[in-house]
Design an enzyme around this catalytic site. Structure first.
Site, short mmCIF file in Angstrom:
data_model
loop_
_atom_site.label_atom_id
_atom_site.label_comp_id
_atom_site.label_asym_id
_atom_site.label_seq_id
_atom_site.Cartn_x
_atom_site.Cartn_y
_atom_site.Cartn_z
N CYS A 2 0.79 -1.16 0.09
CA CYS A 2 0.06 0.01 -0.12
C CYS A 2 0.87 1.18 -0.05
O CYS A 2 1.94 1.09 -0.31
CB CYS A 2 -0.87 0.06 1.26
SG CYS A 2 -0.28 0.20 2.95
N LEU A 49 -3.50 -1.98 -1.37
CA LEU A 49 -3.45 -2.92 -2.70
C LEU A 49 -3.74 -4.40 -1.61
O LEU A 49 -2.71 -4.84 -1.23
CB LEU A 49 -2.35 -2.80 -3.22
CG LEU A 49 -2.13 -3.95 -4.52
CD1 LEU A 49 -3.26 -3.40 -5.80
CD2 LEU A 49 -0.81 -3.69 -5.07
N ASN A 73 3.23 -0.38 4.74
CA ASN A 73 3.20 -0.55 3.30
C ASN A 73 4.38 -1.81 3.08
O ASN A 73 5.36 -1.60 3.48
CB ASN A 73 3.97 0.42 2.46
CG ASN A 73 4.45 0.35 1.20
OD1 ASN A 73 3.96 -0.75 0.22
ND2 ASN A 73 5.34 1.21 0.67
N GLU A 75 5.23 -6.49 2.54
CA GLU A 75 4.65 -7.97 2.91
C GLU A 75 5.70 -8.34 3.91
O GLU A 75 7.00 -8.30 3.72
CB GLU A 75 4.71 -8.64 1.61
CG GLU A 75 3.70 -8.05 0.35
CD GLU A 75 2.24 -8.45 0.65
OE1 GLU A 75 2.07 -8.85 1.90
OE2 GLU A 75 1.44 -7.44 0.10
#
Length: 629
Positions: A2, A49, A73, A75
């Protein structure tokens, strides 16, 4: 994945709407969801996202007692194992997201959690009880995180555009950063093009009290720890096992995962491993060019066919590159002139039509000494000092009768000019420059150079600023050079290029070469296992060779490169010259405008290869136009 943003204005109220406006500027980073939280004179928000836990991964996320709020933001690839460890310790989870695992880890382990995360991340953690903000960035700087501290308050964001529109804040061009840009093709971190904005350095956390930031503190610092007792066969096996498990972890998603494929070693290693751990054909994407010298589509297609991927190739022609360059440049918020940013942006656009996540091979060259400059450093670093100093006389050779010969001569001159420098760090700064010092003195007025550089030996100043004691890194000058690549060029150039190009299309790019276990392995591997003779990534080649078609490992390194010398000799160069005249840059007072005009003419005539400077100038002019608009 994101984009995140936040604002702290002491005494301010109703900040949520301003943060929503910040988030709107980075909507491309997360078109699926938005979340904003306000707490008095502080607010932060995100654009999401959705990749993991599509239904339950909304942010901000809060601790059960309401004390901590977190947005991030990126992973986290080891979130499942961390989740099980935390659950065994008594934590009750309300979602299946990696975001909640970060927050639970912080509650359990405090700041020790950051070094335990295997992933890419930019985190903002708000402590409502202590009213403190903590910003954290992943070890190698895969995810960006900018901040500014001014009289108007403190603000942060995933991209510069999330800051520059805030009312009451001031942003000016930093002359030193601008010179850095024309020296290296990008602004060296932690600086930005704006004097008022810096980045959280990779591997650091930043604590903010009362809207005033403290000095960033490292939670991870790369160090070479070579293990001389491990033989080549074991290193090959260790890499192969680590690589397969890392790629498998980075393929975890609730959406389809594809890959960029250039036909080179690193991207081929990624795709080959993906096909070994996947139960279905992987989608792969590549870009081609007219002209065999720059086109890698053929080798990429050969790899794709041999591995059985679902492959797509698109050609990038000159006219299309000219057409999309303004959009590509706009994705970076500041002047950025990596030659492969256009094809990276284009291949990201193609991939985003079919998938939300791709894996990429970035980071392999920096970790395993895969660049030609690493092989050159090994040779130059082993020469006696007298020979290294003598090599600099090659710079006296006059221009040669052909464009191609002059390109080669300039590369040799660049290498020779750096040969007499005292350390691998110094040669790194000399070798990674896109323009020579004589060229910069030719095109810039003395007043600008004095203001931007401070005078004196510029390479020595750069060494003192970033790595004042090269021997503390390693006595091996190749390892010194490689560490500078890892800590400066990788986050500042390569990862910035990929992040902005991909996120412009709401595409997440994961980089398994920078996974925690691969990083640890590379830093423990002796240099002679990485670079053998003039061949880099030796262990990587040996590990993946059996997976690939014959001949792929023997190819010259290329990547998604554009034929800049040829393009700038024709219509592309004429377009750039028009930008130079019409953008206002020519008359801004920092240039010797007549000399720049002659640079265009010299390149057209083939007397010298000025394409890197002219490309940087064109991108700068596009940035000037956007600033004025």
């Amino acid at each position: 994945m994101c984009g995140i943003a936040g604002l702290w204005k002491p005494g301010g109220t109703s900040l949520a709407e301003l943060v929503r406006e910040q988030c709107a500027t980075i909507r491309h980073r997360g078109p699926d969801d938005q979340g904003v939280f306000e707490d008095g004179d502080f607010a932060f928000g995100m654009r999401r996202l959705a990749i993991i836990d599509l239904a339950g991964g909304h942010q901000p996320i809060f601790s059960g007692d309401g004390r901590y709020g977190l947005i991030f933001n990126g992973e986290i690839y080891n979130y499942r194992s961390l989740r099980e460890e935390l659950r065994a310790a008594g934590h009750v989870f309300r979602s299946h997201s990696d975001t909640e695992v970060i927050l639970a880890g912080y509650q359990a382990w405090g700041n020790a959690v950051w070094a335990r995360l295997d992933g890419m991340f930019a985190v903002a953690l708000w402590d409502r009880a202590q009213r403190t903000l903590t910003l954290v960035r992943d070890p190698t700087g895969i995810k960006p995180l900018y901040y500014t501290s001014q009289d108007a308050g403190f603000a942060f964001g995933s991209e510069l555009r999330a800051l520059t529109g805030l009312p009451g804040f001031r942003f000016t061009t930093d002359p030193a950063a601008l010179l850095d840009y024309f020296r290296f093709g990008h602004v060296r971190g932690p600086h930005s093009i704006h004097a008022e904005v810096v980045t959280v350095p990779p591997g650091h956390r930043l604590v903010v009290h009362q809207a005033v930031p403290e000095a960033p503190e490292p939670f991870w610092t790369p160090r070479y720890r070579p293990d001389p007792d491990v033989g080549e066969a074991e290193w090959v096996e260790r890499f192969r096992d680590t690589w397969l498990s890392t790629v498998a972890d980075q393929m975890v998603a609730d959406v389809e995962v594809g890959a960029f494929l250039s036909g080179g070693i690193d991207s081929s290693a990624v795709v080959a491993a993906m096909m070994k751990v996947s139960d279905r054909p992987v989608r792969t994407f590549t870009i081609g060019f007219s002209g065999a010298r720059y086109d890698e589509s053929g080798p990429a297609e050969a790899v794709a066919k041999a591995l059985g991927t679902r492959h797509e190739t698109r050609m990038l022609e000159l006219d299309h590159a000219r057409e999309i360059l303004p959009n590509v440049a706009a994705a970076y918020d500041e002047p950025f002139a990596d030659p492969s940013m256009v094809p990276t942006w284009y291949v990201s656009q193609i991939a985003a039509e079919q998938v939300k996540v791709v894996l990429s091979g970035d980071g392999g060259d920096e970790l395993f000494f895969g660049y030609k400059r690493h092989a050159t450093e090994r040779q130059v670093g082993n020469l006696p000092a007298a020979l290294r100093h003598g090599a600099r006389t090659i710079g006296a050779v006059p221009p040669l009768p052909s464009r191609r010969l002059n390109e080669i001569l300039q590369r040799w001159t660049k290498t020779a000019a750096s040969a007499g420098l005292p350390s691998g760090i110094a040669r790194f700064f000399a070798k990674t420059q896109i323009t020579s010092q004589p060229l910069r003195h030719r095109v810039f007025v003395p007043e600008f150079l004095a203001q931007a550089s401070g005078g004196g030996d510029e390479v020595a100043r750069l060494v003192a600023r970033y790595f004042p004691d090269p021997q503390a890194i390693s006595r091996d000058t190749l390892e010194q050079f490689g560490m500078a690549d890892l800590m400066l060029n990788l986050p500042g150039a390569m990862l910035t290029k990929v992040d902005r190009a991909s996120m412009a299309h709401s595409l997440e790019v994961r980089v398994p070469m920078l996974g925690k276990r691969v990083l640890d392995l590379a830093l423990s591997m002796p240099a002679h296992m990485k670079l053998k003779g003039r061949t880099g990534k030796h262990v990587v080649r040996e590990a993946i060779g059996p997976w690939l078609p014959a001949g792929i490992l023997d190819r010259r390194k290329q990547g998604f490169q554009m034929p800049l010398p040829m393009w700038f000799a024709g219509d592309f160069g004429r377009d750039a010259e028009g930008l130079w005249r019409d953008s206002g840059a020519r008359s801004e007072g920092i240039w010797r405008a007549g000399e720049v005009d002659r640079i265009f003419a010299e390149h057209r005539a083939g007397r010298a290869d000025h394409s890197r400077f002219l490309y940087a100038l064109a991108v700068y002019c596009l940035w000037k136009v956007r600033q004025a608009g």
